[in-house]
Write an enzyme that holds these catalytic residues in place. Structure first.
Site, mmCIF file in Angstrom:
data_model
loop_
_atom_site.group_PDB
_atom_site.id
_atom_site.type_symbol
_atom_site.label_atom_id
_atom_site.label_comp_id
_atom_site.label_asym_id
_atom_site.label_seq_id
_atom_site.Cartn_x
_atom_site.Cartn_y
_atom_site.Cartn_z
ATOM 1 N N ASP A 32 44.829 32.017 4.926
ATOM 2 C CA ASP A 32 43.611 32.790 4.653
ATOM 3 C C ASP A 32 42.501 31.817 4.262
ATOM 4 O O ASP A 32 42.782 30.819 3.592
ATOM 5 C CB ASP A 32 43.869 33.795 3.506
ATOM 6 C CG ASP A 32 42.952 35.008 3.579
ATOM 7 O OD1 ASP A 32 41.727 34.824 3.511
ATOM 8 O OD2 ASP A 32 43.462 36.132 3.700
ATOM 9 N N TYR A 148 31.965 43.076 15.200
ATOM 10 C CA TYR A 148 33.354 43.480 14.953
ATOM 11 C C TYR A 148 33.968 44.105 16.212
ATOM 12 O O TYR A 148 34.963 43.610 16.738
ATOM 13 C CB TYR A 148 33.365 44.467 13.790
ATOM 14 C CG TYR A 148 34.735 44.832 13.268
ATOM 15 C CD1 TYR A 148 35.546 43.884 12.662
ATOM 16 C CD2 TYR A 148 35.199 46.142 13.354
ATOM 17 C CE1 TYR A 148 36.789 44.230 12.148
ATOM 18 C CE2 TYR A 148 36.441 46.494 12.842
ATOM 19 C CZ TYR A 148 37.237 45.536 12.238
ATOM 20 O OH TYR A 148 38.464 45.886 11.741
#
Ligand code: UDP
Length: 314
Positions: A32, A148
């Site tokens: 991450d 997105y």
């Protein structure tokens, strides 16, 4: 022991997925860059011998490809709330495009299975209801949500190319609205907003007239669906909706949250954001047939758990 890489493993769904994989006996490598993820989401896992955290950015191939020798790759690394991805449009666009490409290369080299976390946003503002996987969608390619929507669509495309051209065992989950503990209070999504407002007896902000609908899936159900999709032997190259078909109007969600919290909040109305989908509800017959999967947690129970989480983490 099989090794599973979870990109986006410090995020909301990713951290629940990491925990569940550990409890099922897998070794988990959590990757991450913490742009919207949070180390607090995985603090309970950090001491576990089968858990490893790497702070890395999947859009930098050198940071990802050194991590070879994995058996499974889950790609959940992307900002996912409209507020987050509009605040980080380039990071969002790139994590779902070049980030997906880099992780597919890793899967190819490692001969690993690959699951791409796509989204109901690929259906855009849908003209077909409920949404089946066969529907191609109604997406604005240049609108505020397109960083997105279009990058997720690109991610699906490149995943299928690696499947068809190079034989990578790819699975695509189209994730519908998901909620539960560890959502960020300020991620701007409807559930954290309404709960935070109701707990503070502040006005609950409904956008538009509140008749637009969403269908909310509790996070443990989502994680079970993702795990089944990854580990099913009959799902190579499959695209599967995961979500809860229990469809609610946004204004009814506001009233229900207020009721469960026992809040004195009034409901106030703001303009509907541009390109906000008017309806959304998954057709999950494919997941049912292929994975024997369906959601188990009802909205009232899931909301109560989520409200308790927000109360405990004020
Ligand atoms: N919404 C709302 N009030 C808020 C936040 C969101 O009425 O404070 C609405 C939003 O306009 C949308 C729905 O709730 O119609 C779900 O929004 P969210 O941002 O959670 O996710 P989306 O499903 O749009 O990706």
């Amino acid at each position: 022991m099989e090794r599973v890489l979870v990109a986006g493993g410090a995020g909301f769904i990713g951290s629940h997925l990491c925990g569940e994989l550990i409890s099922r006996g897998y070794k988990v490598v959590c990757v991450d860059n913490l742009i919207t993820g949070d180390l607090r989401n995985i603090s309970h896992l950090k001491k576990h011998e089968n858990f490893e955290f790497i702070k890395a950015d999947i859009t930098h191939p050198s940071e990802v490809l050194s991590e070879s020798n994995v058996d499974y790759v889950f790609h959940l690394a992307s900002p996912a709330s409209p507020v987050d991805y509009q605040e980080h449009p380039f990071e969002t666009a790139m994590s779902n495009s070049s980030g997906t490409l880099n992780l597919l290369e890793l899967a190819l080299e490692s001969e690993a299975r690959f699951l791409f976390a796509s989204t109901s946003e690929v259906y855009g503002d849908p003209l077909v209801h409920p949404q089946k996987e066969e529907y191609w969608g109604n997406v604005n390619p240049v609108g505020p949500r397109s960083c997105y929507d279009e990058s997720k669509r690109f991610g699906e495309m490149i995943s299928m190319l690696y499947h068809r051209k190079y034989g990578v065992d790819v699975r695509i989950a189209r994730i519908f609205n998901t909620y539960g503990p560890r959502m960020r209070r300020n991620d701007g999504r409807v559930i954290p907003n309404f709960i935070t407002q109701a707990l503070a007896n502040q006005p609950i902000t409904v956008y538009g007239d509140g008749t637009q609908t969403r269908s909310f899936c509790y996070v443990s159900d989502m994680v079970e669906g993702l795990i089944r999709l990854m580990f099913a032997d009959n799902a190579a190259g499959k695209i599967v909706n995961l979500g809860n078909p229990d469809e609610r109007r946004v204004v009814d969600v506001a009233r229900l949250v207020r009721e469960i919290v026992g809040s004195r909040s009034e409901i106030v109305y703001f303009p509907l954001p541009k390109d906000d989908p008017k309806v959304r509800k998954p057709d999950i017959s494919k997941a049912k047939t292929l994975l024997s999967w369906g959601p188990k947690v009802c909205f009232e129970e899931g909301l109560t758990n989520t409200i308790n989480f927000f109360k405990q983490n004020e």
